[in-house]
Scaffold this active site. Structure first.
Site, mmCIF file in Angstrom:
data_model
loop_
_atom_site.group_PDB
_atom_site.id
_atom_site.type_symbol
_atom_site.label_atom_id
_atom_site.label_comp_id
_atom_site.label_asym_id
_atom_site.label_seq_id
_atom_site.Cartn_x
_atom_site.Cartn_y
_atom_site.Cartn_z
ATOM 1 N N LYS A 1 -5.468 1.340 7.955
ATOM 2 C CA LYS A 1 -6.706 1.336 8.746
ATOM 3 C C LYS A 1 -7.215 -0.075 8.999
ATOM 4 O O LYS A 1 -7.915 -0.320 9.973
ATOM 5 C CB LYS A 1 -7.793 2.137 8.039
ATOM 6 C CG LYS A 1 -7.365 3.486 7.524
ATOM 7 C CD LYS A 1 -7.269 4.505 8.628
ATOM 8 C CE LYS A 1 -6.795 5.844 8.067
ATOM 9 N NZ LYS A 1 -6.851 6.930 9.019
HETATM 10 C C1 LIG Z 1 -2.996 6.699 3.732
HETATM 11 C C2 LIG Z 1 -2.997 7.509 4.988
HETATM 12 N N1 LIG Z 1 -1.829 7.907 5.496
HETATM 13 C C3 LIG Z 1 -1.775 8.634 6.621
HETATM 14 C C4 LIG Z 1 -2.920 9.027 7.296
HETATM 15 C C5 LIG Z 1 -2.784 9.808 8.548
HETATM 16 O O1 LIG Z 1 -3.033 8.997 9.689
HETATM 17 P P1 LIG Z 1 -3.566 9.647 11.013
HETATM 18 O O2 LIG Z 1 -4.873 10.262 10.706
HETATM 19 O O3 LIG Z 1 -3.703 8.524 11.965
HETATM 20 O O4 LIG Z 1 -2.570 10.666 11.424
HETATM 21 C C6 LIG Z 1 -4.162 8.651 6.781
HETATM 22 C C7 LIG Z 1 -5.438 9.042 7.417
HETATM 23 O O5 LIG Z 1 -5.556 9.915 8.190
HETATM 24 C C8 LIG Z 1 -4.198 7.849 5.626
HETATM 25 O O6 LIG Z 1 -5.363 7.409 5.149
HETATM 26 N N1 LIG Z 2 -7.216 9.488 6.693
HETATM 27 C C1 LIG Z 2 -8.393 9.127 7.363
HETATM 28 C C2 LIG Z 2 -9.070 10.253 8.068
HETATM 29 C C3 LIG Z 2 -9.831 9.779 9.265
HETATM 30 O O1 LIG Z 2 -8.914 9.388 10.233
HETATM 31 P P1 LIG Z 2 -9.214 8.421 11.432
HETATM 32 O O2 LIG Z 2 -7.933 7.698 11.628
HETATM 33 O O3 LIG Z 2 -9.606 9.257 12.573
HETATM 34 O O4 LIG Z 2 -10.328 7.480 11.060
HETATM 35 C C4 LIG Z 2 -9.281 8.450 6.345
HETATM 36 O O5 LIG Z 2 -8.738 7.860 5.434
HETATM 37 O O6 LIG Z 2 -10.474 8.491 6.415
#
Ligand SMILES: Cc1ncc(COP(=O)(O)O)c(C=O)c1O
Ligand SMILES: N[C@@H](CCOP(=O)(O)O)C(=O)O
Length: 465
Positions: free
Chosen positions: A112
């Site tokens: 993120k």
């Molecule tokens: C550590 C981790 N891996 C994978 C994901 C999945 O990513 P996305 O939500 O973009 O599919 C998330 C959050 O959603 C995450 O925090």
């Molecule tokens: N895994 C995410 C969930 C939120 O997903 P986002 O990519 O839409 O912000 C988290 O860790 O909060």
């Protein structure tokens, strides 16, 4: 560049406007009206660029001159200064043509940071220019929250409110958020699961009348287009490092809200030769069910050892559907309406297109633990539980071993000591130096019921700027 809503009814927006918004007024999500495309020659000419230089090449067409190039470069440079590894997104080999793309080298140890470090600086820049104050509201299953807080904590024009599911994030994840004590940072532990947090955020965007006059909500979740845009870059970076665009590369992506893999799909549409794109899910497998058996129905949410992916309603799937349905906003509005009552079914043509684009695989906790063990035994490389799901899905679905398979390492194992211990590791993985005293720091957060009135009251009462 104009941005349009996936439901076809909201006004189109400019880049800056889209950054300062969340949901479109018709409930849809914003996407670029036309996607930039790069030729193979142009992509090839980027080999050897630094991450920051490449980020500028990939993102500038989306910004389309609304921010002067020099300023955009400055924002990108600041965003990646806080990363611990010079390479920003290093690759580590774990098997024959199998690579781990370490996306956890940023300040909060998850992928993120790539978008949220940038978004924090971008918001600061836009808000200062406009002399505007906003309220950032986000939902987190554990990682977005700390990354967003880290990105926004020093922004004078932002109050940030992050909702996490009470007792459903790891202790490290919670403390990364709740030990940030700046006056403009507010953590709410909601009595519910991540979907409840996300629903609350979306409902608040739809009706912002609870905010004081002149304030608006800004999203930090991947409903904000800028999140997706910044995540496209590392697909180009990894491919170029492995011989792209002269040869295709595949990616396996641990998936929850579908933002990360959607960025990979966009990279492909922008001209990057990508072979397989693998959707890797934990037991909350709605996306795997949708692709494998056209079953996109809500089921009970499971609490797993990969809590960041404990998500049932996957926001960005709507952006994907928009393309699968030839950008027919009315069709998307209808599908989303169907889904509200529990399930949606893809048309035959949408389903077959989705299957051409994506492989999918579900991995339960037991299997995920085996993968952590197996990879450690063979390579001494310690995976976090989300990454392990991606590695297993890659191995299960891989078609051509001569094509490099890149597994996105979305978090550092130190964020999830419980899973790592269950996988048989005697010692907890070490937190990096800047977080060494995390468990000695004071925490501040509010536990609130899953009730919009109460949450909005709390927000009104805690605006600091
Ligand atoms: C550590 C981790 N891996 C994978 C994901 C999945 O990513 P996305 O939500 O973009 O599919 C998330 C959050 O959603 C995450 O925090
Ligand atoms: N895994 C995410 C969930 C939120 O997903 P986002 O990519 O839409 O912000 C988290 O860790 O909060």
């Amino acid at each position: 560049m104009k941005y349009i809503s996936t439901r076809g009814q909201a006004p189109s927006l400019s880049f800056e406007e889209v950054v300062l918004t969340g949901l479109a007024s018709d409930g849809g999500l914003y996407v670029p009206e036309k996607l930039p495309e790069f030729s193979r020659e142009e992509i090839a000419s980027w080999a050897g660029l630094s991450y920051q230089e490449l980020a500028f090449k990939v993102m500038a067409p989306f910004v389309d001159g609304e921010i002067p190039d020099e300023d955009l470069r400055g924002l990108i440079d600041k965003a990646y200064q806080s990363f611990r590894h010079q390479g920003i997104a290093p690759l580590v080999q774990t098997g024959h043509n199998e690579w781990i793309l370490e996306l956890f080298q940023g300040p909060t140890l998850a992928f993120k940071d790539f978008a949220l470090q940038f978004l924090g600086h971008l918001l600061d820049y836009i808000l200062q220019k406009r002399d505007q104050k906003v309220v950032v509201m986000g939902a987190t299953s554990g990682d977005t929250g700390s990354a967003a807080i880290e990105g926004c904590r020093r922004c004078e024009n932002i109050d940030i409110f992050i909702l996490h599911p009470h007792n459903r994030v790891s202790n490290v994840q919670r403390r990364q958020m709740t030990t940030v004590l700046e006056d403009n940072v507010h953590n709410i532990a909601l009595d519910g699961n991540f979907d409840d947090c996300q629903n609350m955020v979306k409902a608040s965007f739809a009706d912002q009348s609870f905010l004081p006059e002149g304030r608006q909500l800004v999203a930090v979740n991947s409903i904000n287009w800028a999140r997706i845009m910044a995540q496209i870059v590392y697909y180009f970076y990894a491919s170029l490092a492995l011989g792209g665009p002269h040869r295709p590369v595949s990616f396996s992506v641990p998936t929850g809200n579908f933002g990360d893999i959607f960025a990979g799909y966009l990279a492909k549409r922008m001209g990057l030769p990508i072979d397989q794109l693998v959707i890797a899910t934990n037991s909350n497998d709605i996306l795997h069910r949708a692709i494998s058996s056209n079953d996109h129905s809500k089921q009970e949410l499971h609490h797993t050892l990969s809590p960041s992916m404990d998500i049932m309603v996957s926001s960005n799937f709507e952006r994907m559907l928009f393309d699968l349905y030839d950008r027919d906003g009315a069709a998307i509005a209808q599908l989303m309406e169907d889904f509200k009552s529990g399930a949606m079914h893809l048309s035959d043509s949408a389903l077959s297109r989705a299957r051409e684009l994506f492989a999918s695989h579900k991995v339960d906790d037991d299997r995920m633990l085996e993968v952590i063990r197996d990879v450690f035994e063979n390579t001494e490389y310690l995976l976090d539980p989300h990454t392990a799901i991606g590695v297993d899905a890659a191995r299960a679905t891989r078609k051509d071993h001569s094509i490099p398979m890149v597994c996105l390492a979305t978090a550092h194992p130190a964020k999830f000591p419980e899973a790592v211990q269950k996988a048989g590791q005697e010692e907890d993985p070490k937190l990096p130096h800047h977080m060494a005293d995390l468990f000695d720091r004071e925490e501040r957060y509010e536990v609130l019921p899953n009730d919009a009135e109460t949450v909005h009251e709390f927000m009104r009462g805690h605006l600091a700027c």
